[in-house]
Design an enzyme around this catalytic site. Structure first.
Site, PDB file in Angstrom:
ATOM      1  N   ARG A 271       2.989   8.823   0.997  1.00 22.86           N
ATOM      2  CA  ARG A 271       2.086   7.560   1.442  1.00 22.86           C
ATOM      3  C   ARG A 271       2.374   6.578   0.598  1.00 22.86           C
ATOM      4  O   ARG A 271       3.111   6.637  -0.377  1.00 22.86           O
ATOM      5  CB  ARG A 271       0.469   7.885   1.399  1.00 22.86           C
ATOM      6  CG  ARG A 271       0.124   8.694   0.131  1.00 22.86           C
ATOM      7  CD  ARG A 271      -0.872   8.428  -0.581  1.00 22.86           C
ATOM      8  NE  ARG A 271      -1.026   7.003  -0.825  1.00 22.86           N
ATOM      9  CZ  ARG A 271      -0.607   6.507  -1.967  1.00 22.86           C
ATOM     10  NH1 ARG A 271       0.219   7.035  -2.864  1.00 22.86           N
ATOM     11  NH2 ARG A 271      -0.560   5.094  -2.195  1.00 22.86           N
ATOM     12  N   GLY A 272       1.847   5.399   0.674  1.00 22.41           N
ATOM     13  CA  GLY A 272       2.317   3.999   0.143  1.00 22.41           C
ATOM     14  C   GLY A 272       3.455   3.251   0.970  1.00 22.41           C
ATOM     15  O   GLY A 272       4.438   4.096   1.267  1.00 22.41           O
ATOM     16  N   ALA A 273       3.389   2.022   0.984  1.00 25.43           N
ATOM     17  CA  ALA A 273       4.198   1.370   1.752  1.00 25.43           C
ATOM     18  C   ALA A 273       5.751   1.673   1.776  1.00 25.43           C
ATOM     19  O   ALA A 273       6.473   2.167   2.594  1.00 25.43           O
ATOM     20  CB  ALA A 273       3.767  -0.101   2.137  1.00 25.43           C
TER      21      ALA A 273
ATOM     22  N   ARG B  80       2.803   5.631  11.214  1.00 28.09           N
ATOM     23  CA  ARG B  80       1.724   4.892  10.728  1.00 28.09           C
ATOM     24  C   ARG B  80       2.043   3.469  11.057  1.00 28.09           C
ATOM     25  O   ARG B  80       3.397   2.995  10.857  1.00 28.09           O
ATOM     26  CB  ARG B  80       1.615   4.999   9.178  1.00 28.09           C
ATOM     27  CG  ARG B  80       0.959   6.390   8.539  1.00 28.09           C
ATOM     28  CD  ARG B  80       0.713   6.580   7.281  1.00 28.09           C
ATOM     29  NE  ARG B  80      -0.728   6.017   7.085  1.00 28.09           N
ATOM     30  CZ  ARG B  80      -1.088   5.650   5.946  1.00 28.09           C
ATOM     31  NH1 ARG B  80      -0.299   5.866   4.737  1.00 28.09           N
ATOM     32  NH2 ARG B  80      -2.306   5.063   5.692  1.00 28.09           N
TER      33      ARG B  80
ATOM     34  N   ASP C 122       0.825  -3.591   1.850  1.00 30.40           N
ATOM     35  CA  ASP C 122       1.524  -2.798   3.147  1.00 30.40           C
ATOM     36  C   ASP C 122       2.027  -3.919   3.918  1.00 30.40           C
ATOM     37  O   ASP C 122       3.030  -3.499   4.588  1.00 30.40           O
ATOM     38  CB  ASP C 122       0.413  -2.089   3.639  1.00 30.40           C
ATOM     39  CG  ASP C 122       0.097  -0.692   3.165  1.00 30.40           C
ATOM     40  OD1 ASP C 122      -0.676  -0.733   1.927  1.00 30.40           O
ATOM     41  OD2 ASP C 122       0.562   0.406   3.456  1.00 30.40           O
TER      42      ASP C 122
ATOM     43  N   ASN D  67      -3.736  -4.630   2.831  1.00 29.45           N
ATOM     44  CA  ASN D  67      -3.654  -3.562   1.689  1.00 29.45           C
ATOM     45  C   ASN D  67      -4.743  -2.574   1.878  1.00 29.45           C
ATOM     46  O   ASN D  67      -5.839  -2.812   2.731  1.00 29.45           O
ATOM     47  CB  ASN D  67      -3.641  -4.219   0.394  1.00 29.45           C
ATOM     48  CG  ASN D  67      -3.124  -3.172  -0.613  1.00 29.45           C
ATOM     49  OD1 ASN D  67      -2.420  -2.330  -0.495  1.00 29.45           O
ATOM     50  ND2 ASN D  67      -3.909  -3.201  -1.772  1.00 29.45           N
ATOM     51  N   LYS D  68      -4.907  -1.707   1.236  1.00 30.31           N
ATOM     52  CA  LYS D  68      -5.915  -0.511   1.166  1.00 30.31           C
ATOM     53  C   LYS D  68      -7.338  -1.184   1.134  1.00 30.31           C
ATOM     54  O   LYS D  68      -7.664  -2.172   0.716  1.00 30.31           O
ATOM     55  CB  LYS D  68      -5.721   0.177  -0.015  1.00 30.31           C
ATOM     56  CG  LYS D  68      -6.799   1.184  -0.312  1.00 30.31           C
ATOM     57  CD  LYS D  68      -6.773   2.411   1.013  1.00 30.31           C
ATOM     58  CE  LYS D  68      -5.407   3.016   1.384  1.00 30.31           C
ATOM     59  NZ  LYS D  68      -5.665   3.527   2.809  1.00 30.31           N
TER      60      LYS D  68
HETATM   61  O1  MRU Z   1      -3.063   4.748   2.947  1.00 30.86           O
HETATM   62  P1  MRU Z   1      -1.944   4.636   1.601  1.00 30.86           P
HETATM   63  O2  MRU Z   1      -2.431   5.461   0.626  1.00 30.86           O
HETATM   64  O3  MRU Z   1      -0.654   4.800   2.311  1.00 30.86           O
HETATM   65  O4  MRU Z   1      -2.120   2.939   1.385  1.00 30.86           O
HETATM   66  C1  MRU Z   1      -1.513   2.665   0.101  1.00 30.86           C
HETATM   67  C2  MRU Z   1      -1.653   1.237  -0.021  1.00 30.86           C
HETATM   68  O5  MRU Z   1      -2.544   0.633   0.508  1.00 30.86           O
HETATM   69  C3  MRU Z   1      -0.906   0.591  -1.402  1.00 30.86           C
HETATM   70  O6  MRU Z   1      -1.619  -0.385  -1.978  1.00 30.86           O
HETATM   71  C4  MRU Z   1       0.409  -0.080  -0.444  1.00 30.86           C
HETATM   72  O7  MRU Z   1       0.871   0.889   0.208  1.00 30.86           O
HETATM   73  C5  MRU Z   1       1.298  -0.593  -1.560  1.00 30.86           C
HETATM   74  S1  MRU Z   1       1.856   0.686  -2.692  1.00 30.86           S
HETATM   75  C6  MRU Z   1       3.196   0.228  -3.278  1.00 30.86           C
END
Ligand code: MRU
Length: 363
Positions: A65-67, A108, A252, A262-263
């Site tokens: 996970r994470g963009a 996603r 993201d 973002n989150k």
């Molecule tokens: O749902 P996730 O855990 O994939 O969400 C991740 C985030 O929102 C991060 O802040 C974003 O991807 C940036 S990570 C370098």
């Protein structure tokens, strides 16, 4: 400045340690190896998806996970897919691979890095004659190493904005676990910590999936950067009591006008920062910029299962009969962003004109 915590953390046995020891995605012995983030912080378990469908499942289920990390994992998944498709049909592999790429892209919806990396792999595949595996693997590795290099540059740019003795709050997990390594927002925190600038690092637990409590706290303690967890609800009071000078987050997707997707909870933090005069810094590589969308309202916000809210660690915690609304991301308007840090430079108070000066992501 109170550096007591830091002096404790840096001991002689870590001389030369740059607080960056974790890699969540690796290409090992011709396999894609993913550190399963659902099991952290209790267990370090690895998954080896064998094809595009398995890799798409790993992205959807948050093994990775994470963009930036999902973009990199998908790029390696294209290599796996091409290997299978070429064996199946040395002449028709490209058409079959296009179907695999569609499956990966649908895993996603919100992070633009996924479609960006897949587009880059597809373009590369269009130029290949014969067995595509070697050249596609080179391209996936390039995407991975470019991300790591971008993160280190952003780390330096972002740390340059921080004054000695500042304390910071971060949200979700934006570190080595969420990227090719080092991290975006957490990369800035790593660089600032290494430069001796930070007093305290706070992390919000990030309900409901607890990326802050489970992942950021694990990653920072692993890399010997002391971290203090807060509940997400404590952020405004933390600012009111002047315990942080910065909130530093990743993204993201950043649209052409500088809106930040973002989150979930990022928007709350940005509003609170503006109210309390706390700096709000967004750190994102150019692969997270989406110049095809004028603003954030058009971005599809992923809705995740109600069970993530209603249950905790597999056990129901909500009253019987309650339902839940569980958007995974929110949209922070650019007017609330003080700084956007990318590998190609820092923009203060981002807007459409300023964003247009950034070099677009390479394809
Ligand atoms: O749902 P996730 O855990 O994939 O969400 C991740 C985030 O929102 C991060 O802040 C974003 O991807 C940036 S990570 C370098």
């Amino acid at each position: 400045m109170d550096l007591a915590g830091k002096e404790q953390a840096i001991s002689p046995d870590m001389a030369g340690d740059d607080h960056d020891s974790i890699r969540a995605i690796q290409w090992l012995e011709n396999r894609l190896c993913l550190l399963d983030q659902r099991c952290l912080p209790f267990e370090e378990r690895y998954q080896y998806p064998a094809d595009a469908a398995a890799a798409a499942g790993a992205i959807r289920d948050m093994v990775v996970r994470g963009a930036p990390a999902i973009g990199i994992a998908a790029a390696y998944a294209v290599v796996l897919a091409a290997r299978g498709r070429y064996a199946q049909s040395p002449h028709g592999w490209r058409g079959l691979l296009a179907e695999d790429i569609r499956v990966l892209a649908a895993a996603r919806p919100t992070a633009v890095n996924l479609s960006w990396a897949l587009r880059r792999m597809e373009r590369r595949s269009a130029t290949i004659a014969g067995d595509p595996v070697g050249e596609l693997l080179e391209e996936a590795r390039r995407i991975h190493t470019e991300d790591l290099a971008a993160n280190r540059r952003m780390g330096e740019h972002g740390a340059g904005l921080i004054r000695a003795g500042d304390s910071v709050l971060t949200h979700c997990n934006t570190g080595s676990l969420a990227t090719g390594g080092y991290g975006t927002a957490l990369g800035v925190i790593r660089s600032a910590w290494r430069a001796g600038k930070l007093n305290r690092v706070f992390a919000g637990e990030t309900r409901p999936w607890l990326q802050g409590a489970r992942l950021t706290a694990w990653e920072l303690t692993r890399d010997r950067i002391p971290v203090t967890l807060i509940t997400d609800n404590a952020a405004a009071y933390l600012m009111q009591t002047q315990q942080v000078q910065w909130v530093i987050v990743g993204a993201d997707r950043v649209t052409a006008n500088g809106d930040v997707i973002n989150k979930i909870g990022t928007y709350n933090l940005a509003i609170n920062c503006r109210h309390h005069g706390v700096g709000f810094m967004v750190v994102a590589p150019c692969s997270t910029l989406d110049f095809t969308l004028d603003d954030g309202q058009a971005v599809e916000i992923e809705q995740r299962a109600a069970d993530e809210v209603l249950n905790l660690a597999g056990r129901r915690i909500a009253a019987d009969g309650a339902t839940a609304w569980n958007p995974a991301f929110d949209i922070t308007p650019s007017r609330l962003v003080d700084y956007l840090v990318t590998e190609n430079g820092v923009i203060q108070a981002p807007d459409t004109q300023q964003l247009a000066t950034l070099k677009p992501p390479s394809l």
